[in-house]
Design an enzyme around this catalytic site. Sequence first.
Site, mmCIF file in Angstrom:
data_model
loop_
_atom_site.group_PDB
_atom_site.id
_atom_site.type_symbol
_atom_site.label_atom_id
_atom_site.label_comp_id
_atom_site.label_asym_id
_atom_site.label_seq_id
_atom_site.Cartn_x
_atom_site.Cartn_y
_atom_site.Cartn_z
ATOM 1 N N LYS A 9 -71.666 61.079 85.583
ATOM 2 C CA LYS A 9 -71.815 62.519 85.344
ATOM 3 C C LYS A 9 -70.468 63.252 85.443
ATOM 4 O O LYS A 9 -69.461 62.660 85.852
ATOM 5 C CB LYS A 9 -72.815 63.078 86.357
ATOM 6 C CG LYS A 9 -74.220 62.487 86.242
ATOM 7 C CD LYS A 9 -75.148 63.211 87.211
ATOM 8 C CE LYS A 9 -76.485 62.514 87.321
ATOM 9 N NZ LYS A 9 -77.394 63.281 88.190
ATOM 10 N N TYR A 49 -83.501 65.474 80.276
ATOM 11 C CA TYR A 49 -84.176 65.881 81.501
ATOM 12 C C TYR A 49 -85.487 66.604 81.209
ATOM 13 O O TYR A 49 -85.848 67.547 81.917
ATOM 14 C CB TYR A 49 -83.242 66.764 82.333
ATOM 15 C CG TYR A 49 -82.140 65.996 83.036
ATOM 16 C CD1 TYR A 49 -82.429 64.931 83.892
ATOM 17 C CD2 TYR A 49 -80.799 66.356 82.875
ATOM 18 C CE1 TYR A 49 -81.428 64.233 84.548
ATOM 19 C CE2 TYR A 49 -79.786 65.660 83.537
ATOM 20 C CZ TYR A 49 -80.111 64.603 84.376
ATOM 21 O OH TYR A 49 -79.111 63.917 85.037
ATOM 22 N N PHE A 57 -84.634 74.132 89.628
ATOM 23 C CA PHE A 57 -83.229 73.727 89.661
ATOM 24 C C PHE A 57 -82.662 73.407 88.286
ATOM 25 O O PHE A 57 -81.466 73.174 88.141
ATOM 26 C CB PHE A 57 -83.018 72.543 90.610
ATOM 27 C CG PHE A 57 -83.712 71.258 90.219
ATOM 28 C CD1 PHE A 57 -83.156 70.406 89.264
ATOM 29 C CD2 PHE A 57 -84.903 70.869 90.820
ATOM 30 C CE1 PHE A 57 -83.779 69.209 88.913
ATOM 31 C CE2 PHE A 57 -85.526 69.681 90.482
ATOM 32 C CZ PHE A 57 -84.966 68.854 89.522
ATOM 33 N N ARG A 85 -80.790 51.186 90.306
ATOM 34 C CA ARG A 85 -81.309 52.321 91.094
ATOM 35 C C ARG A 85 -81.024 52.091 92.579
ATOM 36 O O ARG A 85 -80.663 53.024 93.292
ATOM 37 C CB ARG A 85 -82.823 52.465 90.880
ATOM 38 C CG ARG A 85 -83.199 52.926 89.495
ATOM 39 C CD ARG A 85 -83.013 54.392 89.272
ATOM 40 N NE ARG A 85 -83.925 55.195 90.066
ATOM 41 C CZ ARG A 85 -84.102 56.495 89.892
ATOM 42 N NH1 ARG A 85 -83.415 57.149 88.961
ATOM 43 N NH2 ARG A 85 -84.927 57.180 90.649
ATOM 44 N N THR A 91 -81.429 60.164 95.742
ATOM 45 C CA THR A 91 -80.899 61.224 94.876
ATOM 46 C C THR A 91 -79.874 62.085 95.591
ATOM 47 O O THR A 91 -78.809 62.394 95.039
ATOM 48 C CB THR A 91 -82.067 62.126 94.379
ATOM 49 O OG1 THR A 91 -82.977 61.303 93.647
ATOM 50 C CG2 THR A 91 -81.567 63.248 93.495
ATOM 51 N N ARG A 102 -73.980 56.616 95.904
ATOM 52 C CA ARG A 102 -74.085 58.006 96.359
ATOM 53 C C ARG A 102 -73.811 58.118 97.859
ATOM 54 O O ARG A 102 -73.197 59.082 98.313
ATOM 55 C CB ARG A 102 -75.465 58.562 96.014
ATOM 56 C CG ARG A 102 -75.654 58.764 94.509
ATOM 57 C CD ARG A 102 -77.112 58.954 94.184
ATOM 58 N NE ARG A 102 -77.363 59.258 92.782
ATOM 59 C CZ ARG A 102 -78.551 59.126 92.220
ATOM 60 N NH1 ARG A 102 -79.586 58.704 92.926
ATOM 61 N NH2 ARG A 102 -78.720 59.422 90.939
ATOM 62 N N ASN A 112 -74.461 64.129 92.234
ATOM 63 C CA ASN A 112 -74.709 62.805 92.813
ATOM 64 C C ASN A 112 -74.111 61.696 91.939
ATOM 65 O O ASN A 112 -74.524 60.555 92.000
ATOM 66 C CB ASN A 112 -76.209 62.599 93.074
ATOM 67 C CG ASN A 112 -77.033 62.717 91.813
ATOM 68 O OD1 ASN A 112 -76.492 62.872 90.719
ATOM 69 N ND2 ASN A 112 -78.340 62.641 91.951
ATOM 70 N N HIS A 115 -76.437 58.834 87.067
ATOM 71 C CA HIS A 115 -77.856 58.788 86.739
ATOM 72 C C HIS A 115 -78.171 57.372 86.254
ATOM 73 O O HIS A 115 -77.348 56.759 85.579
ATOM 74 C CB HIS A 115 -78.193 59.784 85.616
ATOM 75 C CG HIS A 115 -79.526 59.520 84.982
ATOM 76 N ND1 HIS A 115 -80.698 60.036 85.490
ATOM 77 C CD2 HIS A 115 -79.877 58.755 83.919
ATOM 78 C CE1 HIS A 115 -81.707 59.609 84.751
ATOM 79 N NE2 HIS A 115 -81.248 58.828 83.785
HETATM 80 P P1 CMP Z 1 -80.706 62.314 88.285
HETATM 81 O O1 CMP Z 1 -80.963 60.960 88.832
HETATM 82 O O2 CMP Z 1 -79.779 62.458 87.141
HETATM 83 O O3 CMP Z 1 -82.100 63.001 87.874
HETATM 84 C C1 CMP Z 1 -82.301 64.399 87.853
HETATM 85 C C2 CMP Z 1 -81.158 65.145 88.462
HETATM 86 O O4 CMP Z 1 -81.472 66.478 88.856
HETATM 87 C C3 CMP Z 1 -80.766 64.454 89.750
HETATM 88 O O5 CMP Z 1 -80.135 63.239 89.478
HETATM 89 C C4 CMP Z 1 -79.920 65.522 90.410
HETATM 90 O O6 CMP Z 1 -78.614 65.587 89.853
HETATM 91 C C5 CMP Z 1 -80.689 66.774 89.997
HETATM 92 N N1 CMP Z 1 -81.626 67.221 91.025
HETATM 93 C C6 CMP Z 1 -82.734 66.596 91.437
HETATM 94 N N2 CMP Z 1 -83.371 67.350 92.367
HETATM 95 C C7 CMP Z 1 -82.644 68.464 92.503
HETATM 96 C C8 CMP Z 1 -82.780 69.632 93.287
HETATM 97 N N3 CMP Z 1 -83.839 69.798 94.109
HETATM 98 N N4 CMP Z 1 -81.839 70.569 93.186
HETATM 99 C C9 CMP Z 1 -80.799 70.409 92.340
HETATM 100 N N5 CMP Z 1 -80.606 69.323 91.552
HETATM 101 C C10 CMP Z 1 -81.528 68.363 91.638
#
Ligand code: CMP
Length: 153
Positions: A9, A49, A57, A85, A91, A102, A112, A115
């Site tokens: 990312k 997404y 969010f 994963r 996450t 992470r 983070n 993905h």
């Molecule tokens: P990713 O694995 O790319 O999948 C969805 C993304 O949304 C996640 O990683 C985070 O970067 C983001 N994300 C998930 N939950 C939240 C949250 N509660 N607030 C902000 N960002 C989030």
Amino acid sequence: METSLVLLKPDCVQRRLIGEIIGRFERKGLNVVGMRMLQVSPALSREHYAEHVSKPFYPNLEEFITSAPIVALAVEGLEAIRVIREMLGATNGLKAAPGTIRGDYSSSRQMNLVHASDSPESAARELALYFPGEQICRYSPTLTGSFRAADEG
Ligand code: CMP
């Protein structure tokens, strides 16, 4: 064999961690079979997404994921979707276990770093978004015999 879609990312690119993170996948024995640097558009973010678009969010997530280039990877290996994963960790970087990507490099829920697809169905959908057509380069890695026994797959 499975193939997962991995995104390094904008925070990963900005923090110069591209090589470090790809190196972890390579050292694990996974095969990088696709690689593209691109800037995610708002439309691509909404497609990727789709399950999060209605969440509170999402606006911040879209602003973040479109803020700088990303690196999209197709990564192949035995049980690659689960293995990757688990290499990523939880996450939220604050909750991710030490030793995970992470857990070692992120202190954020949004930033983070990486993905990765969470199921074979997501992988197929996400790989088609980032590597349409014939863009994945399959090959026979010459080092496979140094990573695992022949009867392991
Ligand atoms: P990713 O694995 O790319 O999948 C969805 C993304 O949304 C996640 O990683 C985070 O970067 C983001 N994300 C998930 N939950 C939240 C949250 N509660 N607030 C902000 N960002 C989030």
